[in-house]
Design an enzyme around this catalytic site. Structure first.
Site, PDB file in Angstrom:
ATOM      1  N   CYS A   1      38.285   9.488 -18.284  1.00  0.00           N
ATOM      2  CA  CYS A   1      37.298   8.404 -18.212  1.00  0.00           C
ATOM      3  C   CYS A   1      37.177   7.675 -19.543  1.00  0.00           C
ATOM      4  O   CYS A   1      36.849   6.493 -19.570  1.00  0.00           O
ATOM      5  CB  CYS A   1      35.956   8.942 -17.733  1.00  0.00           C
ATOM      6  SG  CYS A   1      35.976   9.273 -15.955  1.00  0.00           S
TER       7      CYS A   1
ATOM      8  N   GLU B   1      33.716  14.398  -4.916  1.00  0.00           N
ATOM      9  CA  GLU B   1      34.682  15.505  -4.934  1.00  0.00           C
ATOM     10  C   GLU B   1      35.396  15.627  -3.595  1.00  0.00           C
ATOM     11  O   GLU B   1      35.088  14.913  -2.633  1.00  0.00           O
ATOM     12  CB  GLU B   1      33.953  16.789  -5.342  1.00  0.00           C
ATOM     13  CG  GLU B   1      33.358  16.651  -6.743  1.00  0.00           C
ATOM     14  CD  GLU B   1      32.726  17.918  -7.274  1.00  0.00           C
ATOM     15  OE1 GLU B   1      32.506  18.877  -6.500  1.00  0.00           O
ATOM     16  OE2 GLU B   1      32.457  17.953  -8.493  1.00  0.00           O
TER      17      GLU B   1
ATOM     18  N   CYS C   1      35.563  10.690 -10.732  1.00  0.00           N
ATOM     19  CA  CYS C   1      34.413  10.737 -11.629  1.00  0.00           C
ATOM     20  C   CYS C   1      33.472   9.558 -11.388  1.00  0.00           C
ATOM     21  O   CYS C   1      33.878   8.500 -10.881  1.00  0.00           O
ATOM     22  CB  CYS C   1      34.888  10.700 -13.085  1.00  0.00           C
ATOM     23  SG  CYS C   1      35.645  12.232 -13.658  1.00  0.00           S
TER      24      CYS C   1
ATOM     25  N   GLU D   1      32.205   7.563 -13.583  1.00  0.00           N
ATOM     26  CA  GLU D   1      32.597   6.382 -14.366  1.00  0.00           C
ATOM     27  C   GLU D   1      33.665   5.580 -13.619  1.00  0.00           C
ATOM     28  O   GLU D   1      33.658   4.345 -13.631  1.00  0.00           O
ATOM     29  CB  GLU D   1      33.150   6.801 -15.735  1.00  0.00           C
ATOM     30  CG  GLU D   1      32.153   7.532 -16.623  1.00  0.00           C
ATOM     31  CD  GLU D   1      32.215   9.044 -16.460  1.00  0.00           C
ATOM     32  OE1 GLU D   1      32.387   9.537 -15.323  1.00  0.00           O
ATOM     33  OE2 GLU D   1      32.094   9.735 -17.493  1.00  0.00           O
TER      34      GLU D   1
ATOM     35  N   CYS E   1      34.795  12.489 -19.592  1.00  0.00           N
ATOM     36  CA  CYS E   1      36.013  13.302 -19.701  1.00  0.00           C
ATOM     37  C   CYS E   1      37.128  12.460 -20.333  1.00  0.00           C
ATOM     38  O   CYS E   1      37.007  11.243 -20.477  1.00  0.00           O
ATOM     39  CB  CYS E   1      36.431  13.813 -18.320  1.00  0.00           C
ATOM     40  SG  CYS E   1      37.168  12.545 -17.266  1.00  0.00           S
TER      41      CYS E   1
ATOM     42  N   ASN F   1      30.118  10.727  -8.885  1.00  0.00           N
ATOM     43  CA  ASN F   1      31.335  11.502  -8.652  1.00  0.00           C
ATOM     44  C   ASN F   1      31.467  11.848  -7.168  1.00  0.00           C
ATOM     45  O   ASN F   1      30.462  12.058  -6.470  1.00  0.00           O
ATOM     46  CB  ASN F   1      31.426  12.742  -9.548  1.00  0.00           C
ATOM     47  CG  ASN F   1      30.254  13.696  -9.441  1.00  0.00           C
ATOM     48  OD1 ASN F   1      29.144  13.292  -9.167  1.00  0.00           O
ATOM     49  ND2 ASN F   1      30.527  14.973  -9.670  1.00  0.00           N
TER      50      ASN F   1
HETATM   51  N1  THU Z   1      32.682  14.330 -13.912  1.00  0.00           N
HETATM   52  C1  THU Z   1      32.354  12.999 -13.934  1.00  0.00           C
HETATM   53  O1  THU Z   1      31.961  12.422 -12.911  1.00  0.00           O
HETATM   54  N2  THU Z   1      32.486  12.339 -15.118  1.00  0.00           N
HETATM   55  C2  THU Z   1      32.900  12.901 -16.277  1.00  0.00           C
HETATM   56  O2  THU Z   1      33.085  12.213 -17.265  1.00  0.00           O
HETATM   57  C3  THU Z   1      33.091  14.351 -16.357  1.00  0.00           C
HETATM   58  C4  THU Z   1      33.138  15.070 -15.071  1.00  0.00           C
HETATM   59  C5  THU Z   1      32.581  15.035 -12.639  1.00  0.00           C
HETATM   60  C6  THU Z   1      33.915  15.431 -12.066  1.00  0.00           C
HETATM   61  C7  THU Z   1      33.540  16.594 -11.184  1.00  0.00           C
HETATM   62  O3  THU Z   1      33.149  16.080  -9.916  1.00  0.00           O
HETATM   63  C8  THU Z   1      32.331  17.203 -11.860  1.00  0.00           C
HETATM   64  O4  THU Z   1      31.875  16.251 -12.800  1.00  0.00           O
HETATM   65  C9  THU Z   1      32.610  18.503 -12.571  1.00  0.00           C
HETATM   66  O5  THU Z   1      33.691  18.391 -13.427  1.00  0.00           O
END
Ligand code: THU
Length: 132
Positions: A93, A46, A55, A57, A90, A44
């Site tokens: 994803c 940010e 994310c 994925e 999520c 991920n």
């Molecule tokens: N996140 C992912 O990388 N994948 C997911 O399926 C769920 C959430 C990341 C997004 C964000 O940077 C952090 O987790 C917190 O939500």
């Protein structure tokens, strides 16, 4: 040679080390085995403008597509270092994985315990949207 689940999980865990998660503090790594048996990873990333974050994925899928991979055979998601709950993908994803998945695609989620769970895309995204 096929990549063992343990090796895929290790690859996702290593990818998680590269996460840029300064805002949430929640690091995630993902690792894919594609239709040619190749490995692709992502983490991920940010952003100070929060909605622009991406994310793990999404990163792994982008890497797969860039390298010519067509389908996800297996994907492992390593979430929440130090947390006890695994990171199930999520909603967005799940749709991203769906695009490159079929009924045989295995989605592996785990945390820092030694156990993992396996899902199909139908488990995670029933009654999914598709255009065909
Ligand atoms: N996140 C992912 O990388 N994948 C997911 O399926 C769920 C959430 C990341 C997004 C964000 O940077 C952090 O987790 C917190 O939500």
């Amino acid at each position: 040679m096929t990549i063992a689940n343990e090796d895929l999980i290790n690859a996702a865990t290593e990818a998680r080390e590269q996460a840029y998660s300064d805002y949430s503090g929640y690091s995630v790594g993902a690792a894919i085995v594609d239709d040619q048996g190749r490995l692709h990873v992502g983490c991920n990333v940010e952003n100070a403008a929060y909605p622009l974050g991406s994310c793990a994925e999404a990163g792994a899928i982008a890497a797969m597509v860039q390298e010519g991979g067509k389908r996800i055979v297996r994907i492992a998601v390593a979430g929440g270092r130090g947390k006890i709950a695994p990171c199930t993908p999520c909603g967005g994803c799940r749709q991203r994985i769906h695009e490159f998945a079929d009924s045989n695609t295995v989605i592996i989620v785990f945390d820092d315990s030694e156990e993992w769970q396996e899902y199909s895309i139908a488990d995670l995204l029933p009654a999914s949207f598709h255009l065909d």
